[in-house]
Design a protein around this motif. Structure first.
Motif, mmCIF file in Angstrom:
data_model
loop_
_atom_site.group_PDB
_atom_site.id
_atom_site.type_symbol
_atom_site.label_atom_id
_atom_site.label_comp_id
_atom_site.label_asym_id
_atom_site.label_seq_id
_atom_site.Cartn_x
_atom_site.Cartn_y
_atom_site.Cartn_z
ATOM 1 N N UNK A 153 13.797 -83.776 -21.358
ATOM 2 C CA UNK A 153 12.756 -82.850 -21.995
ATOM 3 C C UNK A 153 13.673 -82.089 -22.977
ATOM 4 N N UNK A 154 14.995 -81.751 -22.568
ATOM 5 C CA UNK A 154 15.614 -81.124 -23.430
ATOM 6 C C UNK A 154 16.027 -81.746 -24.864
ATOM 7 N N UNK A 155 16.366 -82.845 -24.752
ATOM 8 C CA UNK A 155 16.905 -83.756 -25.735
ATOM 9 C C UNK A 155 15.538 -84.027 -26.676
ATOM 10 N N UNK A 156 14.547 -84.191 -26.315
ATOM 11 C CA UNK A 156 13.159 -83.974 -27.084
ATOM 12 C C UNK A 156 13.098 -82.634 -27.898
ATOM 13 N N UNK A 157 13.532 -81.675 -27.346
ATOM 14 C CA UNK A 157 13.050 -80.226 -27.985
ATOM 15 C C UNK A 157 14.289 -80.120 -29.033
ATOM 16 N N UNK A 158 15.608 -80.662 -28.940
ATOM 17 C CA UNK A 158 16.800 -80.488 -29.853
ATOM 18 C C UNK A 158 16.355 -81.764 -31.007
ATOM 19 N N UNK A 159 15.723 -82.779 -30.671
ATOM 20 C CA UNK A 159 15.138 -83.735 -31.425
ATOM 21 C C UNK A 159 14.189 -83.071 -32.787
ATOM 22 N N UNK A 160 13.402 -82.409 -31.871
ATOM 23 C CA UNK A 160 12.115 -81.722 -32.983
ATOM 24 C C UNK A 160 12.766 -80.845 -34.018
ATOM 25 N N UNK A 161 13.764 -79.866 -33.380
ATOM 26 C CA UNK A 161 14.748 -79.040 -34.350
ATOM 27 C C UNK A 161 15.008 -79.717 -35.460
ATOM 28 N N UNK A 162 15.943 -80.972 -35.292
ATOM 29 C CA UNK A 162 16.362 -81.835 -36.332
ATOM 30 C C UNK A 162 15.171 -82.432 -37.254
ATOM 31 N N UNK A 163 14.295 -82.616 -36.732
ATOM 32 C CA UNK A 163 13.116 -83.235 -37.439
ATOM 33 C C UNK A 163 12.438 -82.163 -38.546
ATOM 34 N N UNK A 175 8.057 -83.862 -35.693
ATOM 35 C CA UNK A 175 8.636 -82.585 -34.671
ATOM 36 C C UNK A 175 7.591 -82.389 -33.753
ATOM 37 N N UNK A 176 6.433 -82.184 -33.952
ATOM 38 C CA UNK A 176 5.193 -81.867 -33.190
ATOM 39 C C UNK A 176 5.079 -82.803 -32.139
ATOM 40 N N UNK A 177 5.164 -83.939 -32.443
ATOM 41 C CA UNK A 177 5.035 -85.129 -31.466
ATOM 42 C C UNK A 177 6.141 -84.929 -30.485
ATOM 43 N N UNK A 178 7.370 -84.548 -30.944
ATOM 44 C CA UNK A 178 8.534 -84.551 -29.935
ATOM 45 C C UNK A 178 8.359 -83.458 -29.035
#
Length: 677
Positions: A308-318, A327-330
């Motif tokens: 879950x934490x990696x999905x959050x950080x991925x959204x920030x970069x998106x 980013x919404x999907x992540x």
């Protein structure tokens, strides 16, 4: 003595010394005294008991050492810098020295009292004191015990004086100090824990655990923590978490290239370790290498989709890469795995950025020549879909002057944004502008075309006209660098005054900017623009060359020295000021402030001097020049943002076209972005 470990008291040590001396004493009695009966069974039993006590002491010390050195789940540092056994030969030597002092004190006291009693007895009888006669055998036995005890104590003290033993003693004191520091760490008393770990390093500078803990407690001070983490890596070169900590501190200090090298080393040590993979992705993100960070996050999530934490950080970069829809999907994926109120709030904000939105706009401006421009309009943008986004915008402009009637201009354009990678962004717009027809009677107005005599008219008739407009802008910036290129082209109607609108003055401009880092915080920018100004009477050309030397004084602030030069081919009678050459030298500043509540304030200003050379004339005197642009962006709710822009100039650099040689200008723009559900 070692508190808490059985057998290390004075009584226990005295017993073990006595048991150790039994075989020696019995051997002496048999060889030198001729004793017939040797009590070997009793001696063996005593030796077995002494060995059991020593074994219990060692086992207890080992268990306590394991307890003290057990790492917590969130601290994955390398092995501790001390042994796992808190019982040391040095503590045994200290106990022996204490025993020797006690025995010596007791014996001296006993001898002093016996001598005093003998002297008193002799004085009463009137005879000089003589030694008290004792059986020879008992004296010999006592002497033997004293000699063996002295030999054992001397051997123990010699071993304690050995450098290796002294080092062991220092490590024992460090282990006790480390245990105290760990206890303070568990209580959450940061200042006390820092002092305690520093005390451990004062005793044992090579203690890797204390080194890591002391650095970890000071992560909020990267300049102070960095040398400690580097020392930890030197002590534990096989521990990848040390390399990650160094990379994190370097990236916080803005030393991105070094940080990337350290994180790459950690990844080589643990290519499948989560902290190594995610740690490198975080360093890449902080270095603004969004494309590489996205690749790292996606590669990890491809095999670990429940992080879950990696999905959050991925959204920030998106979001940073211009892909809010993804980013919404992540974030939705992260919430489904581990619901979190903070993530829910961020999800609402990102949904507002990605959703379709309507933005009403109103602006007004006024210049020193009496021209006032009002603009009312709005824009509608569709929801974000991958790297592209489309929208439509329209406006109505009303221009009023002191001597001419007002002119109206309607504009409609289709706008799109495409950001294929984080480092490249392309904006494009295409549409048309319609000039409303005007017919009115006014005082004669001189009009001076390029070729031919001036003409006058008392009745002005301006027919309606539809003029194609468009804009194209492409920006590229190297990741983690100030190197960048900005290219643009645009075509539009010049609406600074009613006369310019009435004459259908159209500007077609091409521009380019090159930003080149020179050394350290210094950046050199070269700017070039060429524009064609065409209307019903003439065609003129405007050329602008600019040079800027900027120095970054903070991550979001810079100071600059700027020089601009503008040139027109010839005079104009269409309503704009066209000198032969205009020069402006100024000092500029730019800074941007963002609060924890996402309120953003950006300011771009400059002050200096300018001089003008009219066509076929020399330069005039230097006069003051000033410009200021400020933007305030305030989020009202998720998906609702209010923006206010202020622009003021007493300079002729950044304008499309000025209406006179002594020209000042001010404008206000207000807009509200409202995301649709």
């Amino acid at each position: 003595m070692t508190p808490g470990i059985p057998g290390t008291g004075i009584g226990g040590l005295f017993y073990m010394l006595s048991a150790a001396s039994l075989p020696l004493r019995e051997g002496y009695r048999r060889v030198w005294k001729g004793a017939a009966a040797v009590r070997w069974r009793v001696i063996a039993l005593q030796q077995l008991l002494a060995a059991g006590i020593l074994g219990g002491m060692w086992t207890t010390g080992w268990l306590l050492g394991v307890l003290f050195s057990t790492a917590h789940a969130h601290f994955a540092a390398g092995p501790a810098g001390t042994s796992h056994n808190v019982w040391r030969t040095a503590t045994f030597a200290v106990s022996l020295a204490t025993l020797l002092a006690v025995l010596g004190t007791v014996e001296l006291t006993r001898l002093w009292y016996r001598r005093r009693d003998r002297l008193a007895a002799r004085l009463e009888r009137g005879t000089p004191p003589t030694p008290i006669a004792r059986p020879r055998r008992r004296v010999a036995a006592a002497g033997a015990r004293g000699r063996w005890l002295f030999v054992l104590l001397a051997a123990e003290l010699v071993s304690a004086a050995d450098p290796t033993t002294a080092l062991s003693q220092a490590k024992s004191r460090a282990a006790i100090s480390l245990a105290r520091a760990e206890s303070l760490y568990e209580t959450g008393d940061v200042e006390a824990a820092i002092a305690a770990y520093a005390a451990v390093l004062a005793i044992d500078p090579q203690n890797s655990r204390a080194t890591y803990r002391l650095a970890d407690l000071q992560r909020h001070k990267p300049a102070r923590a960095l040398p400690l983490f580097e020392k930890y890596v030197a002590l534990e070169p096989a521990d990848l978490w040390g390399y990650l900590a160094v990379a994190d501190m370097l990236s916080r200090l803005g030393r991105n290239d070094e940080a990337l090298r350290w994180s790459a080393q950690a990844l080589r040590l643990g290519p499948t370790e989560r902290d190594a993979v995610i740690g490198q992705a975080r360093v890449l993100a902080r270095a603004r290498r969004s494309d590489a960070a996205l690749a790292a996050y996606r590669a990890w999530l491809a095999t670990h989709p429940r992080d879950a934490e990696a999905w959050q950080e991925l959204s920030r970069e998106l979001v940073r890469a211009g892909r809010p829809g993804e980013a919404v999907d992540a974030l939705e994926r992260s919430q489904s795995l581990a619901p979190d109120p903070k993530v829910a709030r961020r999800l609402a904000v990102v949904r507002g950025v990605a959703a379709p939105a309507f933005t009403p706009l109103v602006s007004g401006s006024h210049d020193s020549d009496g021209n006032t421009v009002w603009r009312f309009g709005g824009a509608f943008e569709l929801g974000a879909a991958g790297p592209a986004r489309l929208g439509i915008e329209g406006s109505r402009t009303h221009v009023v002057g002191d001597t001419l009637p007002g002119a109206d201009l309607d504009a409609l354009a289709l706008r799109g944004t495409w950001q294929p990678v984080a480092t490249v962004k392309i904006d494009a717009a295409g549409g048309a502008a319609r000039i409303e027809p005007i017919e009115t009677s006014v005082a004669p107005v001189p009009v001076t075309p390029r070729n031919g005599p001036p003409s006058q008219a008392s009745i002005l008739r301006w027919s309606a006209a539809v003029i194609p407009t468009g804009q194209l802008r492409a920006r590229w910036r190297a990741p983690a660098s100030r190197l960048g290129v900005d290219l643009g082209a645009d075509r539009g109607v010049v609406d600074a005054s009613p006369l310019l609108v009435a004459n259908h003055v159209i500007r077609t401009q091409y521009s380019g900017l090159l930003s080149l880092p020179v050394a350290g915080p210094f950046t050199l920018r070269a700017i070039g623009k060429t524009a064609t100004l065409s209307d019903s009477f003439e065609v003129n050309h405007k050329t602008t060359l600019s040079g800027v030397m900027a120095v970054a004084v903070a991550p979001s602030a810079e100071l600059s020295a700027q020089f601009h030069q503008i040139h027109y081919d010839h005079l104009s009678g269409s309503g704009y000021f066209a000198p032969w050459q205009l020069q402006v030298a100024e000092a500029g500043t730019y800074f941007e402030i963002e609060t924890p509540g996402s309120l953003v304030l950006a300011v771009d200003g400059g002050a200096g001097v300018q001089r003008v050379a009219k066509q076929r004339h020399l330069f005039g005197p230097w006069t003051a020049a000033f410009r200021l642009y400020a933007m305030l962006d305030a989020p009202l709710a998720p998906g609702r943002d209010f923006r206010l822009e202020l622009d003021s100039e007493d300079s002729q650099v950044a304008t499309t076209a000025t209406t006179s040689g002594q020209w000042r200008y001010g404008s206000v723009i207000a807009s509200l972005r409202w995301a649709l559900p």
